[in-house]
Design a protein around this motif. Sequence first.
Motif, PDB file in Angstrom:
ATOM      1  N   ALA A   1       0.857  -1.185   0.061  1.00  0.00           N
ATOM      2  CA  ALA A   1       0.026  -0.069  -0.051  1.00  0.00           C
ATOM      3  C   ALA A   1       0.918   1.221  -0.009  1.00  0.00           C
ATOM      4  O   ALA A   1       0.713   2.469  -0.592  1.00  0.00           O
ATOM      5  CB  ALA A   1      -0.901   0.081   1.130  1.00  0.00           C
ATOM      6  N   ARG A   2       1.895   1.216   0.760  1.00  0.00           N
ATOM      7  CA  ARG A   2       2.546   2.346   0.964  1.00  0.00           C
ATOM      8  C   ARG A   2       4.212   2.624   0.713  1.00  0.00           C
ATOM      9  O   ARG A   2       4.919   3.599   0.514  1.00  0.00           O
ATOM     10  CB  ARG A   2       2.653   2.949   2.344  1.00  0.00           C
ATOM     11  N   GLY A   3       4.803   1.298   0.464  1.00  0.00           N
ATOM     12  CA  GLY A   3       6.119   1.056   0.028  1.00  0.00           C
ATOM     13  C   GLY A   3       7.079   0.632   1.226  1.00  0.00           C
ATOM     14  O   GLY A   3       6.790   0.860   2.225  1.00  0.00           O
ATOM     15  N   GLU A   4       8.348   0.366   0.861  1.00  0.00           N
ATOM     16  CA  GLU A   4       9.189  -0.147   1.778  1.00  0.00           C
ATOM     17  C   GLU A   4       9.774   0.902   2.704  1.00  0.00           C
ATOM     18  O   GLU A   4       9.819   0.743   4.137  1.00  0.00           O
ATOM     19  CB  GLU A   4      10.396  -0.803   0.977  1.00  0.00           C
ATOM     20  N   ARG A   5       9.811   2.339   2.111  1.00  0.00           N
ATOM     21  CA  ARG A   5      10.355   3.373   3.022  1.00  0.00           C
ATOM     22  C   ARG A   5       9.390   3.826   4.098  1.00  0.00           C
ATOM     23  O   ARG A   5      10.103   3.829   5.216  1.00  0.00           O
ATOM     24  CB  ARG A   5      10.523   4.714   2.080  1.00  0.00           C
ATOM     25  N   ILE A   6       8.152   3.709   3.690  1.00  0.00           N
ATOM     26  CA  ILE A   6       7.136   4.240   5.063  1.00  0.00           C
ATOM     27  C   ILE A   6       7.017   2.986   6.002  1.00  0.00           C
ATOM     28  O   ILE A   6       6.913   3.328   7.235  1.00  0.00           O
ATOM     29  CB  ILE A   6       5.680   4.213   4.362  1.00  0.00           C
ATOM     30  N   ARG A   7       7.085   1.614   5.604  1.00  0.00           N
ATOM     31  CA  ARG A   7       7.302   0.541   6.623  1.00  0.00           C
ATOM     32  C   ARG A   7       8.535   0.888   7.443  1.00  0.00           C
ATOM     33  O   ARG A   7       8.385   0.751   8.689  1.00  0.00           O
ATOM     34  CB  ARG A   7       7.416  -0.871   6.107  1.00  0.00           C
ATOM     35  N   GLY A   8       9.607   1.215   6.784  1.00  0.00           N
ATOM     36  CA  GLY A   8      10.875   1.509   7.609  1.00  0.00           C
ATOM     37  C   GLY A   8      10.657   2.624   8.703  1.00  0.00           C
ATOM     38  O   GLY A   8      11.314   2.614   9.749  1.00  0.00           O
ATOM     39  N   MET A   9       9.732   3.596   8.192  1.00  0.00           N
ATOM     40  CA  MET A   9       9.507   4.696   9.080  1.00  0.00           C
ATOM     41  C   MET A   9       8.763   4.328   9.952  1.00  0.00           C
ATOM     42  O   MET A   9       8.989   4.835  11.332  1.00  0.00           O
ATOM     43  CB  MET A   9       8.746   5.834   8.285  1.00  0.00           C
TER      44      MET A   9
END
Length: 418
Positions: free
Chosen positions: A50-58
């Motif tokens: 839904a939001r991408g790997e970067r947002i999960r990392g955030m």
Amino acid sequence: MQKNELIRYELPDSPGVYLFWKGEELLYVGKATSLKDRTKSYFTHDLIQARGERIRGMIESATTLTWNATDSVLEALILEANLIKKHQPPFNILEKDNKSYNYLVITKEQYPRVLVLRGRELFQQWNDKDIKHLFGPFPQGGSLKEALKLVRKIFPYRDMCTPESGKPCFNRQLGLCPGVCEGATTTEEYAVMIKNIVTLFSGRKKTLVRQLEKEMKVYAKQERFEEAACRSRQVHALTHIHDVALIRGDAFSSRGGDTRGIRIESYDIAHTAGMETVGVMTVLEDGEIKKSDYRMFKVRGVGNNDTKALAQVFERRLTHQEWPMPRLVVVDGGKGQLHAIKRVMSSVGIDIPAVAVVKDERHRPRDVIGDRAFRASHQKEILHANAEAHRFAQRFHDIRRRNRLTGKRNGSIRQKGA
């Protein structure tokens, strides 16, 4: 941050902005129609898709969450942009190139224009000397454009027309331009309109409302009733801004077909050949009827006209700022009833999704028209709400009719009138 940590925050089911922090560093600012549901969406199993790997990392690096609830989605949109501009959170700024964001520009002219520009156009084609006010960045250009549609109905402005050309532009004919083109407004009057827009987009709606109320009282004392009425309409519109269309995607991305947090208001009219006309509002909340919020309306002066009766009822409902605003409005009827509701919304500057339940010759539901997303995901609740409104309207009307025949003045229904 883990999903179970959300419990301690007790976020409200209301519009606002949410902020993810890592210690004292602000990582990300977002806006929502429902702070409670939107923040939950960051802890789903499909977050990467839904939001991408970067947002999960955030999310994994975030340690705390804060939020600011707002009275409307419009205010959430404005506050989000102002916070991004002030703090430059890395996961907002890096998520997109600044040139891809949208900005609200008010030009430096005798009759300033109000424009939405993409960053690429703004940075490459515009100079600072041509810009009086700049707001943004706004991550979602569509939301900004929807917001301006709403604002323009309250404070008409110029965007493209030629000042004092003597010929009214198309937007003037729609009431969206104050008449700069045909010389119907002075530079001083127009400057006040622009000042109001600037105050609103600076995040100072309460200040703006107080100023308009003050001006309204002054005009009334001076017996300048047309100007006083204009200020009254502007105050009413500003205090009834609940435009879920600005961030409508939030409502469905986190809920799908779930009815939790959805307040559905359903309206119906009952009369006998235009006599003893009544209207009702019934409420479904979290998929369940909420009788404590039911309301009854005595309708006068419309004759045998259901659409006028419905419009009167809905106008009176919107004067009650203390009542929670719905996520969906359901009416009994067809296109005429749906358009009547939409005209009332437009007159006060709101845009709530609405549907109408069309009946067959035996008054059984034949079709549902209106907002496509809600029709698809909440048809069962829509039909339930409509049936409950019809039942309650008929009951109220029967009591009114019997009381008239017997000379009684009050019925036995205990729900509040309006």
